[in-house]
Design a protein around this motif. Structure first.
Motif, PDB file in Angstrom:
ATOM      1  N   GLN A 116       0.944  -1.138   0.244  1.00 43.18           N
ATOM      2  CA  GLN A 116      -0.115  -0.053  -0.077  1.00 43.18           C
ATOM      3  C   GLN A 116       0.947   1.320  -0.037  1.00 43.18           C
ATOM      4  N   ARG A 117       1.876   1.226   0.993  1.00 44.26           N
ATOM      5  CA  ARG A 117       2.819   2.451   0.952  1.00 44.26           C
ATOM      6  C   ARG A 117       3.503   2.568  -0.401  1.00 44.26           C
ATOM      7  N   LEU A 118       4.008   1.534  -0.973  1.00 47.14           N
ATOM      8  CA  LEU A 118       4.752   1.694  -2.392  1.00 47.14           C
ATOM      9  C   LEU A 118       3.891   2.060  -3.421  1.00 47.14           C
ATOM     10  N   LEU A 119       2.542   1.689  -3.491  1.00 47.63           N
ATOM     11  CA  LEU A 119       1.615   2.096  -4.398  1.00 47.63           C
ATOM     12  C   LEU A 119       1.314   3.560  -4.242  1.00 47.63           C
ATOM     13  N   ARG A 120       1.215   4.137  -2.892  1.00 49.38           N
ATOM     14  CA  ARG A 120       0.916   5.564  -2.797  1.00 49.38           C
ATOM     15  C   ARG A 120       1.997   6.268  -3.326  1.00 49.38           C
ATOM     16  N   PRO A 158       2.531   4.974  -8.059  1.00 48.53           N
ATOM     17  CA  PRO A 158       1.738   4.137  -8.618  1.00 48.53           C
ATOM     18  C   PRO A 158       2.254   3.467  -9.749  1.00 48.53           C
ATOM     19  N   ARG A 159       3.117   3.965 -10.305  1.00 46.81           N
ATOM     20  CA  ARG A 159       3.769   3.419 -11.512  1.00 46.81           C
ATOM     21  C   ARG A 159       4.406   1.768 -11.196  1.00 46.81           C
ATOM     22  N   ARG A 160       4.610   1.440 -10.055  1.00 48.58           N
ATOM     23  CA  ARG A 160       4.959   0.211  -9.484  1.00 48.58           C
ATOM     24  C   ARG A 160       3.741  -0.749  -9.959  1.00 48.58           C
ATOM     25  N   ALA A 161       2.729  -0.319  -9.905  1.00 47.66           N
ATOM     26  CA  ALA A 161       1.566  -1.240 -10.279  1.00 47.66           C
ATOM     27  C   ALA A 161       1.830  -2.022 -11.775  1.00 47.66           C
ATOM     28  N   THR A 162       2.258  -1.133 -12.577  1.00 49.80           N
ATOM     29  CA  THR A 162       2.607  -1.748 -13.913  1.00 49.80           C
ATOM     30  C   THR A 162       3.689  -2.920 -13.914  1.00 49.80           C
ATOM     31  N   SER A 203      -1.449  -1.585 -19.399  1.00 47.40           N
ATOM     32  CA  SER A 203      -1.205  -0.096 -19.688  1.00 47.40           C
ATOM     33  C   SER A 203      -2.122   0.947 -18.751  1.00 47.40           C
ATOM     34  N   MET A 204      -3.345   0.179 -18.271  1.00 49.81           N
ATOM     35  CA  MET A 204      -4.160   1.166 -17.681  1.00 49.81           C
ATOM     36  C   MET A 204      -4.222   1.177 -16.081  1.00 49.81           C
ATOM     37  N   ILE A 205      -3.542  -0.052 -15.572  1.00 47.69           N
ATOM     38  CA  ILE A 205      -3.667  -0.039 -14.260  1.00 47.69           C
ATOM     39  C   ILE A 205      -2.882   0.775 -13.277  1.00 47.69           C
ATOM     40  N   ALA A 206      -1.525   1.381 -13.560  1.00 50.96           N
ATOM     41  CA  ALA A 206      -0.740   2.507 -12.797  1.00 50.96           C
ATOM     42  C   ALA A 206      -1.942   3.770 -12.624  1.00 50.96           C
ATOM     43  N   ASP A 238      -7.042   5.541  -6.902  1.00 46.93           N
ATOM     44  CA  ASP A 238      -7.316   4.812  -5.737  1.00 46.93           C
ATOM     45  C   ASP A 238      -6.461   4.810  -4.680  1.00 46.93           C
ATOM     46  N   ALA A 239      -4.984   5.333  -4.798  1.00 50.18           N
ATOM     47  CA  ALA A 239      -4.014   5.266  -3.677  1.00 50.18           C
ATOM     48  C   ALA A 239      -4.261   6.016  -2.468  1.00 50.18           C
ATOM     49  N   PRO A 240      -5.091   7.134  -2.584  1.00 48.14           N
ATOM     50  CA  PRO A 240      -5.454   7.880  -1.351  1.00 48.14           C
ATOM     51  C   PRO A 240      -6.195   6.883  -0.312  1.00 48.14           C
ATOM     52  N   PHE A 241      -7.071   5.677  -1.066  1.00 48.73           N
ATOM     53  CA  PHE A 241      -7.906   4.936  -0.080  1.00 48.73           C
ATOM     54  C   PHE A 241      -6.885   3.555   0.473  1.00 48.73           C
ATOM     55  N   TYR A 242      -5.822   3.630  -0.101  1.00 50.61           N
ATOM     56  CA  TYR A 242      -4.904   2.392   0.347  1.00 50.61           C
ATOM     57  C   TYR A 242      -4.472   2.497   1.660  1.00 50.61           C
ATOM     58  N   ASP A 243      -5.369   2.156   2.655  1.00 47.45           N
ATOM     59  CA  ASP A 243      -5.063   2.421   4.022  1.00 47.45           C
ATOM     60  C   ASP A 243      -5.492   0.929   4.822  1.00 47.45           C
TER      61      ASP A 243
END
Length: 306
Positions: free
Chosen positions: A228-232, A235-239, A252-255, A261-266
């Motif tokens: 969650q912290r990495l993606l916040r 977000p490019r790590r999602a790719t 190609s869309m996920i990042a 959604d990253a602000p909700f990753y808690d």
């Protein structure tokens, strides 16, 4: 060990996916196999019978398999708030929030998530049966091996349904293709008051697993909080996490979807969230009583949230 998600090609449960695919769980000392198990009601039953060790799915899913929330706990939130979108055919010309205009429609919704839409409409004063709004499975979804959101977007484009209640990936595909328009995003305040608190993505484990293997539960929870912290932060790590797992377009869309959604990753599950979840479960007919906080959310691993 095995961790199941009910929809793989989606941002909904992505912190769990990233925790596995970026090697964070392995770094914590546990080998975990990620698998798709649809629908979430079947995944909850697999958790109860021990076919899987962890369920990364809707927080209310255990109520389908564990009577009165007995024998199961939530360990952490994957994200906050109810995370499905209501999308309908673009030629219906419905605007954002126009639930009162819903009539004579076939709405695709997966078992489990469908309850979120049914309760939401009822609490918005909309009698779905009287209005001819039929909520049911998406014809293209045959079961395991299928991404529900992607299949829902394709079914809408093919005219097999008039709308769907699905994850952000399915919604984004329909919007980009011009086949769908967004009517409701409960997470961001659409719908009746309190709708965003019905449910949320969460990691669930059985009481037996907690007692037998607390080290593994600790490791997976720590890895998800790290993801969650990495993606916040990036977000490019999602790719990176999705490459080889998602089809090319969705990769190609996920990042971008994760960035939104990253602000909700808690990982925190507050007492208010647990109470709202249980209240939703009772209104949806899944439980008859309201379990207390410690029965829903294990106290043992809460310190890992921070």
């Amino acid at each position: 060990m095995r961790i199941a998600v009910p929809d793989l090609i989606s941002p909904s449960y992505f912190p769990a996916i990233a925790a596995v695919e970026l090697g964070l769980v392995r770094e914590e000392g546990v080998d975990v196999e990620l698998e798709l198990l649809f629908p979430v009601t079947d995944a909850a039953e697999a958790l109860r019978t021990g076919k899987i060790d962890f369920l990364a799915g809707a927080a209310h899913a255990p109520m389908h398999a564990f009577p009165e929330w007995s024998g199961v706990k939530l360990v952490a939130a994957l994200s906050q708030h109810m995370y499905w979108f209501l999308v309908v055919r673009s030629d219906l010309n419905l605007g954002r929030g126009e639930l009162g205009a819903l009539r004579d429609l076939r709405i695709g919704a997966a078992p489990g998530p469908d309850l979120g839409l049914r309760v939401l409409l009822a609490e918005a004063g909309i009698d779905a049966e009287e209005r001819g709004v039929h909520i049911g499975p998406v014809p293209a979804v045959a079961g395991a091996g299928t991404s529900f959101g992607v299949a829902a977007a394709k079914a809408l484009e093919a005219g097999a349904i008039d709308g769907f209640w699905a994850n952000g990936m399915g919604a984004e595909l329909a919007l980009r293709r011009g086949t769908g328009t967004l009517v409701l995003d409960a997470r961001r305040g659409d719908g009746p008051a309190g709708a965003s608190a019905y449910t949320f993505p969460a990691l669930a484990v059985t009481d037996d697993t907690i007692e037998r293997n607390p080290a593994a539960v600790t490791a997976v929870t720590r890895a998800i909080v790290r993801a969650q912290r990495l993606l916040r932060e990036d977000p490019r790590r999602a790719t990176e996490a999705a490459t080889g797992l998602f089809p090319e377009l969705e990769t190609s869309m996920i990042a971008e979807l994760v960035r939104r959604d990253a602000p909700f990753y808690d990982p925190v599950i507050s007492e208010d969230s647990a109470r709202a979840l249980a209240g939703f479960g009772r209104r949806a007919g899944l439980i008859a009583t309201i379990p207390d906080y410690d029965r829903i959310v294990t106290p043992r691993f809460r310190h890992l949230w921070r």
